[in-house]
Design an enzyme around this catalytic site. Structure first.
Site, mmCIF file in Angstrom:
data_model
loop_
_atom_site.group_PDB
_atom_site.id
_atom_site.type_symbol
_atom_site.label_atom_id
_atom_site.label_comp_id
_atom_site.label_asym_id
_atom_site.label_seq_id
_atom_site.Cartn_x
_atom_site.Cartn_y
_atom_site.Cartn_z
ATOM 1 N N HIS A 1 0.856 -1.193 0.000
ATOM 2 C CA HIS A 1 0.000 0.000 0.000
ATOM 3 C C HIS A 1 0.891 1.243 0.000
ATOM 4 O O HIS A 1 0.804 2.082 0.903
ATOM 5 C CB HIS A 1 -0.940 0.045 1.210
ATOM 6 N N HIS B 1 -11.415 -9.221 -6.625
ATOM 7 C CA HIS B 1 -11.135 -7.929 -5.972
ATOM 8 C C HIS B 1 -10.373 -7.067 -6.971
ATOM 9 O O HIS B 1 -9.480 -7.561 -7.671
ATOM 10 C CB HIS B 1 -10.304 -8.234 -4.733
ATOM 11 N N GLU C 1 -8.358 -4.437 -6.412
ATOM 12 C CA GLU C 1 -7.107 -3.778 -6.019
ATOM 13 C C GLU C 1 -5.957 -4.339 -6.860
ATOM 14 O O GLU C 1 -5.909 -5.534 -7.174
ATOM 15 C CB GLU C 1 -6.846 -3.977 -4.510
ATOM 16 N N ASP D 1 -2.971 -5.257 -6.628
ATOM 17 C CA ASP D 1 -2.095 -6.385 -6.309
ATOM 18 C C ASP D 1 -2.691 -7.704 -6.820
ATOM 19 O O ASP D 1 -1.987 -8.704 -6.912
ATOM 20 C CB ASP D 1 -1.776 -6.472 -4.815
ATOM 21 N N HIS E 1 -11.839 -6.466 2.049
ATOM 22 C CA HIS E 1 -11.837 -5.194 2.762
ATOM 23 C C HIS E 1 -12.217 -3.994 1.881
ATOM 24 O O HIS E 1 -12.112 -2.836 2.340
ATOM 25 C CB HIS E 1 -10.430 -4.938 3.361
ATOM 26 N N ASP F 1 -8.401 -11.534 -0.222
ATOM 27 C CA ASP F 1 -7.544 -11.013 0.855
ATOM 28 C C ASP F 1 -7.805 -11.687 2.211
ATOM 29 O O ASP F 1 -6.891 -11.797 3.039
ATOM 30 C CB ASP F 1 -7.763 -9.507 1.021
ATOM 31 N N TYR G 1 -1.705 -8.942 9.623
ATOM 32 C CA TYR G 1 -2.561 -8.645 8.467
ATOM 33 C C TYR G 1 -3.958 -8.275 8.952
ATOM 34 O O TYR G 1 -4.543 -7.271 8.518
ATOM 35 C CB TYR G 1 -2.595 -9.893 7.588
ATOM 36 N N HIS H 1 -3.042 -14.003 -0.795
ATOM 37 C CA HIS H 1 -1.699 -13.668 -0.282
ATOM 38 C C HIS H 1 -1.257 -14.782 0.663
ATOM 39 O O HIS H 1 -2.053 -15.240 1.503
ATOM 40 C CB HIS H 1 -1.699 -12.372 0.544
HETATM 41 FE FE1 FEO Z 1 -7.012 -5.610 -1.127
HETATM 42 FE FE2 FEO Z 1 -4.522 -7.860 -1.574
HETATM 43 O O1 FEO Z 1 -5.578 -6.387 -2.000
#
Ligand code: FEO
Length: 398
Positions: free
Chosen positions: A23, A80, A82, A84, A146, A165, A193, A226
């Site tokens: 982030h 998701h 985002e 990543d 999230h 996530d 996390y 992850h």
């Molecule tokens: Fe919310 Fe692993 O990105």
């Protein structure tokens, strides 16, 4: 690199051994991370679940070509938006344009907003299914876990939950299954996390876990996006999340301070001594906020019953490491924690009142509404006052 998760599912992601901040510069990742992407082969359709972070897009697509002819990928699931997880979509969809991208309605907004592409989006909602022939993917929206667009999917037949996530960790390992890694490391990264990313959404975590458990689906594996895959006793991490989401605390207190000429440090240590006198059982963690990893400190606060925060006064304010810490604490919205402020001052001395205000904004119940203000640097009388303050804190947390 790729490896078989089972006969039908192949991991095709990227282990990022080097990552130390996530982030932007916001979150420390001492153990790196992984961006997990999964290729699921059904009898009729093959689906790719999530991709990797953009810097690895080309490497990801090249590796994927070694695993499968890209034209054999029938659809992509973007759990998701985002970057990543979605960062390689552009690279991939340049090779296989028009491939349907299954995602939530909110994910269309985030993907269009970030990539400015009008891909073949197929929006899904909770309960929708995608048939792969001999098995199905069932979608479960997971709003605010999230991001508003977050989504889980469940693979029937193999009984695998892909929660993106959720249940993940920033933890690079050549052993990608939970029973193969150091358990202390694994849980240290899993709780960090949760503490730093999921704490504000704890009520939603509890509700979502209940919703998924109420579906009575057998879960043989949890494949997050992850870190390692939960293969042995996969529901152990679900139980942990239920604990963490329920105003989690251990018998611990965290003191965080910053200091200019050691007065506030000496006050912090005297307070710790007083706490120990009144409450010998409690574990006290003491950090100089400017010299500690802020996300590790947040994790210790997450595990604590309370947070005691100190800063000297500077320019009628507080030192910036403490301001940053309190900004994060406010956003995380910790539940059922107590705390109070302290600090040294030379002239005007506003810091303690300011910190108490920030603690209240962060939802921390004040143990002492006045706080402890020590002029200049504590002498014997100041040390005694700090110890007495510590005893009051220790008693309040007994
Ligand atoms: Fe919310 Fe692993 O990105």
């Amino acid at each position: 690199m790729s490896f078989k998760v089972n006969e039908n599912v192949t991991w095709v992601g990227k282990i990022d051994w080097e990552l130390r901040k996530f982030h932007g510069e916001e979150l420390s990742t001492h153990k790196g991370t992984s961006y997990n992407s999964y290729l699921v082969r059904g009898s009729e359709k093959t689906v790719l679940i999530d991709t990797v972070w953009k810097p690895f897009a080309e490497e990801f697509v090249n590796n994927l070509k070694k695993e499968i002819d890209l034209n054999e990928i029938d659809c992509i699931v973007a759990n998701h938006g985002e970057v990543d997880h979605s960062g390689a979509l552009s690279e991939l969809l340049r090779e296989i344009p028009g491939t349907p991208v299954y995602c939530s309605k909110a994910a269309v907004k985030s993907l269009k907003g970030q990539f400015h592409e009008d891909w073949n989006f197929q929006t899904v909602k909770t309960g929708d299914k995608l048939s792969l022939g001999d098995r199905e993917l069932i979608f479960v929206e997971a709003k605010m876990l999230h991001w508003p667009d977050s989504m889980f999917c469940y693979l029937t037949g193999d009984n695998i939950l892909f929660p993106n996530d959720a249940f993940g960790q920033h933890y690079a390992s050549e052993h990608m299954f939970n029973e193969l890694v150091d358990q202390d490391e694994l849980y240290r990264e899993a709780i960090k996390y949760y503490a730093n990313i999921l704490t504000p959404f704890s009520k939603l975590v509890t509700a979502k876990i209940k919703e998924v458990l109420d579906l009575n689906l057998q879960v043989d594996m949890i494949c997050p996006s992850h870190g390692i895959i939960w293969r042995q006793d996969p529901l152990q991490i679900v139980k942990k999340y239920q604990e963490w989401a329920d105003a989690y605390q251990e018998n611990q207190l965290t003191i965080v301070y910053d200091t200019m000429w050691d007065g506030t440090r000496r006050t912090a240590e005297a307070i710790a001594g007083g706490i120990k006198e009144a409450n010998s059982e409690i574990t006290i963690k003491l950090y100089n906020g400017a010299r500690s990893d802020i996300n590790d400190v947040i994790t210790e606060i997450f595990k604590s019953k309370g947070m005691v925060v100190g800063s000297p006064t500077i320019n009628k304010g507080i030192l910036h490491s403490i301001a940053a810490l309190m900004e994060i604490a406010k956003g995380l919205n910790f539940q059922q924690k107590k705390g109070c402020a302290f600090g040294c001052y030379g002239w005007s001395g506003e810091s303690v009142k300011l910190i108490n205000g920030l603690l209240e904004e962060a939802g921390i119940e004040l143990i002492n509404t006045e706080g402890l203000r020590i002029p200049w640097s504590p002498d014997d009388e100041g040390v005694a006052a700090a110890k007495a303050y510590g005893r009051e804190i220790g008693a309040a947390l007994a």
